[in-house]
Design an enzyme around this catalytic site. Structure first.
Site, PDB file in Angstrom:
ATOM      1  NE  ARG A 145      -4.235  -1.683   2.096  1.00  8.56           N
ATOM      2  CZ  ARG A 145      -5.266  -1.664   1.266  1.00  8.56           C
ATOM      3  NH1 ARG A 145      -5.370  -0.712   0.367  1.00  8.56           N
ATOM      4  NH2 ARG A 145      -6.200  -2.606   1.324  1.00  8.56           N
ATOM      5  CG  ASP A 176      -6.615   6.414  -2.778  1.00  7.54           C
ATOM      6  OD1 ASP A 176      -7.199   7.413  -3.259  1.00  7.54           O
ATOM      7  OD2 ASP A 176      -6.801   6.020  -1.610  1.00  7.54           O
ATOM      8  CE1 TYR A 243     -27.480 -20.091  18.288  1.00  2.00           C
ATOM      9  CE2 TYR A 243     -27.198 -21.623  16.454  1.00  2.00           C
ATOM     10  CZ  TYR A 243     -27.076 -21.326  17.806  1.00  2.00           C
ATOM     11  OH  TYR A 243     -26.537 -22.247  18.656  1.00  2.00           O
ATOM     12  CG  MET A 250     -13.420  -6.367   3.652  1.00  3.53           C
ATOM     13  SD  MET A 250     -12.037  -7.144   2.861  1.00  3.53           S
ATOM     14  CE  MET A 250     -10.906  -7.178   4.229  1.00  3.53           C
ATOM     15  CD  GLU A 425     -13.567 -14.761   5.659  1.00  6.33           C
ATOM     16  OE1 GLU A 425     -13.451 -13.623   5.161  1.00  6.33           O
ATOM     17  OE2 GLU A 425     -13.751 -14.968   6.862  1.00  6.33           O
ATOM     18  NE  ARG A 427      -8.188  -8.686   0.962  1.00  9.58           N
ATOM     19  CZ  ARG A 427      -7.400  -7.762   1.514  1.00  9.58           C
ATOM     20  NH1 ARG A 427      -7.741  -6.492   1.459  1.00  9.58           N
ATOM     21  NH2 ARG A 427      -6.287  -8.100   2.119  1.00  9.58           N
TER      22      ARG A 427
END
Ligand code: FBP
Length: 552
Positions: A145, A176, A243, A250, A425, A427
């Protein structure tokens, strides 16, 4: 060589498809001169030699003659977060420059832009490239980066480019990194360095897109991996029926990933940060919205469900944004005083020192999140919001709200929450056929842009919802995507980030169905990515892209 799985072996033989325009002799068609999306005068002044260039389109050269060309040495950099398909961009670039001349060479700079500045590189030969075709990850040369933005970095980079006789540099990155590519292209052109710079649109976040760049690569694969797993969770919770799963996804800022997954899996709830901001919602509003859905389903006897939460949510909640800004200042100003306060009194200290509105928001936060907001700061003194477990924050607050509702007789049910965060998981997953083809085409196309001698362009492949033979290949001047934004207190030229459009097809499709998905159990289980089999199973583009194209 590392051991390969049977799927990897079979997948290595996959031949990515190219747009027909790139399959033989190619001619270039120049479009109209372009201008930046905003701040035209400022951008023009900052990019005097690369501003206003035309959009380029490649087409089949019916004369059929491929002119012989001298060999060309090319450098490549992988920049920023991993995204599935990066290896195919590199293999497409390799095959592209070899199709120009067999003696052409490809050099990879190691661990991102730092490799260029620190002169760390390796030659990518056919043997190496063949090991990585159609695989996920960026491990062929690694990524990093480091920001390429200073003249000294550009000059240092030029030394190694000259030494290796590299005439073109391809930067594979997000908004960027491509902004930096444009700045580098302008600088090298101004000083007549003899090095072209070409960008490539990468990021799973899906926020590097516009009218001419339809999607960044990696978005499709990452979303399909997350959707598979969310689908599995949905099937599990529909089986046990006990549940509520709070799933953070992400995507640093924009909610494209959460929205695409919602369109794929039809969860009970999906929060879209851009909507939260547009409606000026408070954290309490978001919590109440989820709690009402939990209560509604409980009334039907369904004490289970799924909630998708975009990673960047916290920064889109206006009240949280204001709180974080004031906290940054407070903790910087009163750092010593704060450090001297006993741990158990720190929360009260913060409340006492904040303005009334922000103090009320802070006081309403669960203990764990309140603590995270005061402890986890980056080197610039900012809260690292990505570390905040929004999924836990929301589920705790929903539980509290449900307890209140139960007292008021508005809720009867059981609420048991589980938490997940999906990001890493997906990328580096092996690219889907869509990403494998798209990435290979982007790389091969970058070689064509190099061949025609242009600089400051982004490799572009569009018409992506059509079969790959009909894809349109060409180049987009990077300056066309820029506007001026405040960065580190200064106005800077940057590529405009694409957030979810609330009047766009994907969001409207979701909004039209979400009430039904909330109440009913309308889960879809997409299953794992398929690489071999019928096209309607294996070659599907992202739903976001399909609905965006329908808008046009
Ligand atoms: P890019 O914008 O560089 O493609 O990276 C995106 C991303 O994967 C985000 O979704 C995530 O917030 C961030 O990178 C994580 O950063 P890191 O890789 O440094 O953990």
């Amino acid at each position: 060589m590392t051991k390969k799985s049977p799927l990897q072996v079979a997948r290595a033989a996959y031949k990515p498809k190219l747009p027909s325009a790139l399959c033989g002799a190619v001619k270039v068609i120049e479009g109209e001169a372009t201008q930046s999306v905003a701040n035209q005068e400022e951008i023009k002044e900052l990019f005097p030699t690369t501003y206003g260039l035309p959009v380029l389109k490649f087409d089949v050269d019916s004369t059929g003659k491929t002119k012989s060309k001298a060999p060309i040495n090319v450098g490549v950099i992988l920049s920023g977060g991993q995204a599935p398909g990066g290896h195919n961009v590199i293999s497409g670039l390799f095959d592209g420059i070899k199709s120009i001349n067999k003696e052409s060479r490809l050099y990879g700079f190691l661990l991102g832009p730092a490799g260029l500045v620190d002169h760390k590189y390796m030659e990518l030969t056919a043997d190496i490239i063949d090991q990585y075709r159609n695989t996920g990850g960026f491990d062929i040369i690694g990524s990093g980066r480091t920001k390429l933005e200073k003249k000294e970095q550009f000059d240092k980079g030029l030394e190694i480019l000259k030494e290796l006789n590299i005439k073109a540099l391809v930067i594979i990155g997000g908004d960027d990194s491509n902004t930096n590519a444009a700045v580098l292209a302008e600088y090298y052109k101004q000083i007549n360095a003899g090095v072209q710079v070409i960008g490539c649109p990468k990021t799973i976040d899906g926020d590097l897109k516009n009218d001419v760049i339809e999607v960044s690569f990696g978005f499709d694969t990452a979303c399909k991996v997350y959707s598979e797993v969310i689908g599995n969770i949905q099937r599990d919770c529909n089986s046990a029926k006990k549940y509520w799963h709070f799933i953070k996804l992400m995507g640093r800022s924009a909610s494209h990933i959460a929205l695409e997954c919602a369109l794929q899996v039809q969860p009970n709830v999906c929060i879209v940060s851009e909507e939260v901001e547009a409606k000026n919602m408070t954290l309490k509003d978001v919590v109440n919205y989820i709690a009402d859905i939990v209560a509604l389903r409980a009334a039907d006897g369904n004490n289970f469900g799924t909630v998708l939460i975009p990673e960047g949510l916290i920064e889109f909640i206006p009240a949280m944004k204001a709180l974080i800004a004031e906290l940054n200042d407070l903790l910087a100003l009163k750092a010593t005083e704060f450090a001297a306060v006993a741990k158990e009194n720190q929360r009260q200290f913060v409340i006492d020192n904040l303005s009334a509105d922000n103090a009320a928001v802070y006081a309403s936060l669960p203990e764990s999140v309140a603590r995270q907001l005061t402890l986890d700061r980056d080197p610039h003194g900012n809260v690292q919001v990505s570390l905040i477990e929004t999924e836990k924050l929301l589920s705790e607050m929903v539980a509290n709200r449900l307890a209140e509702m139960a007292k008021e007789g508005k809720y009867v049910g059981k609420f048991s929450a589980l938490h997940h965060f999906f990001g890493y998981e997906g990328r580096c997953a092996d690219p889907t056929n869509f990403d494998a083809d798209y990435c290979y085409a982007l790389g091969f196309n970058a070689a064509q842009l190099i061949k025609i001698g242009v600089t400051g362009y982004m490799s572009s492949v569009r018409n992506l919802t059509k079969p790959s033979v009909q894809w349109i290949a060409g180049g987009i001047p990077i300056t066309m995507m820029m506007n001026m934004e405040r960065r580190h207190g200064e106005m800077k030229p940057v590529i405009q980030k694409a957030l979810v459009k609330l009047d766009g097809g994907p969001f409207k499709k979701f909004a039209a169905q979400r009430e039904k998905w909330a109440r009913e159990t309308a889960f879809v289980y997409p299953g794992p990515i398929q690489y071999f089999g019928p096209s309607e199973v294996c070659d599907l583009p992202p739903k976001t892209l399909v609905y965006e194209q329908q808008d046009k």
